[in-house]
Structures are given as C-alpha cells and as structure tokens.
Design a protein around this motif. Structure first.
Motif, PDB file in Angstrom:
ATOM      1  N   TYR A  20       0.834  -1.203   0.000  1.00 12.15           N
ATOM      2  CA  TYR A  20       0.000   0.000   0.000  1.00 12.15           C
ATOM      3  C   TYR A  20       0.870   1.254   0.000  1.00 12.15           C
ATOM      4  O   TYR A  20       1.982   1.267   0.542  1.00 12.15           O
ATOM      5  N   GLU A  21       0.365   2.284  -0.645  1.00 15.17           N
ATOM      6  CA  GLU A  21       0.959   3.615  -0.553  1.00 15.17           C
ATOM      7  C   GLU A  21       0.271   4.310   0.624  1.00 15.17           C
ATOM      8  O   GLU A  21      -0.904   4.641   0.542  1.00 15.17           O
ATOM      9  N   PRO A  22       0.953   4.536   1.720  1.00 14.83           N
ATOM     10  CA  PRO A  22       0.279   5.089   2.890  1.00 14.83           C
ATOM     11  C   PRO A  22      -0.122   6.555   2.702  1.00 14.83           C
ATOM     12  O   PRO A  22       0.705   7.399   2.361  1.00 14.83           O
TER      13      PRO A  22
ATOM     14  N   ASP B 106       4.764   1.080   0.630  1.00 16.26           N
ATOM     15  CA  ASP B 106       5.487   1.665  -0.496  1.00 16.26           C
ATOM     16  C   ASP B 106       5.611   3.163  -0.239  1.00 16.26           C
ATOM     17  O   ASP B 106       4.704   3.937  -0.512  1.00 16.26           O
ATOM     18  N   GLU B 107       6.758   3.561   0.304  1.00 14.98           N
ATOM     19  CA  GLU B 107       7.018   4.970   0.619  1.00 14.98           C
ATOM     20  C   GLU B 107       7.992   5.583  -0.381  1.00 14.98           C
ATOM     21  O   GLU B 107       8.683   6.551  -0.070  1.00 14.98           O
TER      22      GLU B 107
ATOM     23  N   ILE C  44       9.283  -1.772   4.347  1.00 17.14           N
ATOM     24  CA  ILE C  44       9.137  -0.423   3.799  1.00 17.14           C
ATOM     25  C   ILE C  44      10.004  -0.290   2.557  1.00 17.14           C
ATOM     26  O   ILE C  44      11.182  -0.675   2.558  1.00 17.14           O
ATOM     27  N   CYS C  45       9.435   0.262   1.491  1.00 19.71           N
ATOM     28  CA  CYS C  45      10.137   0.439   0.217  1.00 19.71           C
ATOM     29  C   CYS C  45      10.444   1.921   0.013  1.00 19.71           C
ATOM     30  O   CYS C  45       9.550   2.764   0.129  1.00 19.71           O
ATOM     31  N   LEU C  46      11.697   2.229  -0.331  1.00 17.06           N
ATOM     32  CA  LEU C  46      12.154   3.608  -0.436  1.00 17.06           C
ATOM     33  C   LEU C  46      12.954   3.832  -1.719  1.00 17.06           C
ATOM     34  O   LEU C  46      13.666   2.950  -2.181  1.00 17.06           O
ATOM     35  N   SER C  47      12.848   5.040  -2.265  1.00 15.37           N
ATOM     36  CA  SER C  47      13.693   5.478  -3.381  1.00 15.37           C
ATOM     37  C   SER C  47      13.459   6.975  -3.567  1.00 15.37           C
ATOM     38  O   SER C  47      13.298   7.693  -2.597  1.00 15.37           O
ATOM     39  N   LYS C  48      13.421   7.457  -4.798  1.00 16.47           N
ATOM     40  CA  LYS C  48      13.175   8.858  -5.145  1.00 16.47           C
ATOM     41  C   LYS C  48      13.982   9.817  -4.269  1.00 16.47           C
ATOM     42  O   LYS C  48      15.184   9.963  -4.464  1.00 16.47           O
TER      43      LYS C  48
END
Length: 423
Positions: free
Chosen positions: A202-204, A237-238, A262-266
């Motif tokens: 999910y995109e919180p 998905d952060e 938790i998924c991170l990038s950008k």
C-alpha cells in the motif's frame, strides 16, 4: 549542429511517451535550486521536484561536495562478499529515522526494484516458514512500479494492460474512507479465513500515480491492524511519500500500526543518484536466516549500495533533519493551506486536498487521463515558466522544500491564471 530536441529524436525512446503523438523533447542543460534551464535560455520552476526526487533543490552544493569527495575514494564495488563505510553508515542513519520496528536494510537500484524486493520478501517469508501463501493484497488504483511484480500489484491498467495475463495473483480493495471502512473490514475478515494472503502492499495516505488520491489514516490503520492479526505482512510503499513529504519523515509515522517492510527510493538520494532500499523487521529477516542456502533472498543488482549513491543519501538525510529544511517544510505546508483556502471556491475547482507539502486540486471537468486537456494545461504551465505534470483532471504541486516564497507564489499565480483562462 542540431539542437538537443532534434538530436534526441534519432535514437532515444522515452518513458511514458507515445512518440507518434509527442515527438519533441525539451533539452534541459542546467538545474539549480528549484529552476530548470533549457537550451534556448528558458527557465522553469520545477513544481514537482523532478518526480519527487530533488527535494533539497537541484545541484545542492552540500550534497555535491560529499559525493565529489567520495568519488575520489571509492566509486563502485560489488556488494556481495564486500561491504563499505557509506553503506554501513547509511543503514545506521536509516534505522535511526525509520519506524522503530525496522531492523534490516536491503539495497537495490530504484523504486520499482525496492517494491519488487518487498513483494519477494513477503512471498518467500511464508514459503520459508512452510506455509505457502500465493496471494497479494493491494489497493485499487495503486501504483508500485514497472517491473513485473510491481506491475502485478499496481492497479492502473493504462500502464499495465498488455501484461496482465502474466501477473502474479493479486486481489484489490478500495482505499478507506469514513463511510466505507466498515464494509472493507467485513470483506477482509471473511476473505482472510482462507489463510492464503502473503502480504498487503500500500501507498500510505497518498496514492501518487492515482492523481494524488488521499485516503483516511484512521481507516488505513484499522485495515493494517486486522491484517496484522492474520500474519499478513504489511508492505508500505514509501517511494513517493518518504523523507518528509507528508510532514513527518515517513507517511507510516502518522499511523500506530507499523509496516513489516518499507520500500524507499526517489528522495532517498536527493535526486542525485539512482538507488532503492527495502527495510524490514527482524522477524522478516529471521525467516531467511538459515543453514539452508535455498532460504536466502536471491536478489541482487550490479549497482547495489553504490558508494556514491549512499553518500548522496547520507547527505540528504542530514539535510532533512536540519532545522532549516524542517522550517522550509513547515513554510510550504502553511503556504499550501493558504492557497487552498483562496481557490477552493473557484467554479472550476471540484476538490482540493493536501497532505504535508503535497497539494492537489481536481478540475470539475471529466476527461481521459491522457486527454487533450492534460496536454493543454502542461503546455500552458511551461509557456509561463512553470513545470507541472497534471494527472488527468488533477493539478498537483510537490516542489522542492527549498523553493522560495516568490517561486511558490509564481506557481500558484499560474495555476490561478489557468483556472481563469480558456485553456
């Protein structure tokens, strides 16, 4: 010599582009702060921080200095069998600011691979424990990337239509509102009795590609709480929301129930270098920790934990925690609130919404996501020196924290001009 736009056409295939309809790509030669400069001398305020990455401004001198120093020491090394100081320090700093249940850091290359790793962690977690669960749960209209696992859990067919017959098994639920959360919980309670759902991605709070659609934090927390009781791994998905955009370090900080993964990038590397990170709890990691080599997570990328990207991320985290950037975040939030009050009664505005520094308004015009209005709006903004990328009938702002008050006012003024014109 031909200009960049003409030279580009010969060999380059651009992302998210139908080249028969849009063949001209604007040549950008320089970026500084919140400004992009084109090859013809044009200047544009970057109102979306170049896809939510350059949150501390383009070519931030502090970050450049740190990376330039690292380039002379260690540029790249294989991360299987070796380690290095920048990766270790970055893992330490990330654990310090991530939700307190996060204990392990897995590096990859970008946002799609960060979510891909999260999906594989969830599926293999149950497999390693002798309980195969083959179904993933996701929100309607979610977007999690362009690799196959990430596409599978994404709900936007405009991106994924040709590939849907090849996806892993995914079931979708509505995003929660105060009105529908009861029904969602009843639906889930019945569905969870089958014990075959491995994880929920999910995109919180904010669904970026779904035109900055925002959902109810209390309702989301109730969903997470129920799934947690049924051993469904929670994958936040952060990639878009992380690193201060919602007013806190991470959108998950707004919720009592914390994710397992938790998924991170950008904004992780402040827009300077590509890198992805997937963090997880000790419990998730322990399911892979074994004398059986087959229980390991066999996923790797050549540029995993690239030292230069790690140093860029470290400098970005340092800036994020600085009083100046925190002050800038509060300033932008307040400015958006004032702009929202000013335009919410405009006859062409159907709805406004805001989460932290993310501001969006919907036009009261129904249209196709990639219809002509979107292109007319984009061209109108660019003609007036503002880079915004409308999503369907949604205009949104997600500018660098360092954007000046006058630059931000210019963005608002051009949006108002568009509303008052016959774009």
């Amino acid at each position: 010599m031909k200009n960049l736009t003409e030279r580009d056409k010969k060999y380059i295939w651009h992302p998210l582009t139908q080249h028969k309809l849009n063949s001209d790509m604007l040549g950008i030669v320089k970026a500084k702060g919140a400004i992009l400069y084109d090859e013809n001398g044009g200047e544009y305020i970057d109102g979306i921080a170049s896809w939510y990455t350059s949150m501390y401004g383009h070519c931030n001198e502090y970050i450049l200095e740190k990376v330039q120093h690292q380039m002379a020491v260690l540029d790249q090394v294989v991360f299987s069998g070796f380690t290095h100081e920048p990766a270790i320090r970055l893992s330490e700093e990330l654990i310090n600011i991530l939700p307190s249940n996060q204990q392990k850091i897995f590096f990859s290359d970008n946002g799609s691979t960060a979510t891909e790793v999260g999906i594989k962690m969830a599926l293999q977690y149950h497999y390693n424990r002798g309980n195969k669960r083959k179904v993933l749960l996701a929100f309607e209209e979610g977007f999690h990337g362009d690799t196959f696992g990430a596409m599978s859990v994404s709900g936007l067919s405009v991106y994924n239509g040709p590939f849907e017959d090849y996806f892993i098994k995914v079931e979708r639920i509505l995003t929660p509102t105060k009105e529908n959360v009861g029904d969602i919980l009843l639906q889930l309670t019945e569905r969870l009795s089958q014990n075959d759902i491995a994880g929920f991605i999910y995109e919180p709070l904010v669904q970026g590609a779904a035109a900055m659609k925002m959902h109810d934090a209390e309702g989301l927390n109730m969903i997470l709480e129920l799934l947690n009781k049924h051993q469904v791994l929670l994958i936040a998905d952060e990639v878009m929301t992380g690193f201060g955009k919602t007013g806190k370090n991470f959108a998950s900080d707004h919720l009592p129930v914390k994710p397992d993964i938790i998924c991170l990038s950008k904004a992780l590397t402040a827009g300077l270098m590509p890198m992805g990170v997937t963090s997880c709890t000790q419990q998730v990691y322990d399911a892979f920790y074994s004398t059986d080599i087959a229980k390991g997570l066999f996923h790797g990328h050549t540029y995993t934990a690239n030292p230069l990207a790690c140093v860029a991320a470290l400098a970005g985290i340092e800036l994020l925690q600085s009083e100046q950037i925190q002050k800038d975040i509060r300033r932008v939030i307040k400015s958006h609130q004032e702009f929202g009050l000013k335009i919410k009664g405009h006859p062409k505005v159907a709805e406004i919404r805001q989460c932290g520094i993310i501001f969006a308004l919907d036009l009261n015009i129904k249209m196709e996501r990639y219809g002509r209005l979107r292109d007319r709006l984009f061209n109108f903004f660019m003609t007036h020196g503002v880079f915004l990328r409308p999503l369907g009938n949604t205009i949104y702002i997600l500018a660098p924290y360092t954007i000046t008050a006058s630059q931000l006012k210019r963005v608002y003024d051009i949006i108002e001009l568009a509303l008052d014109s016959e774009v």
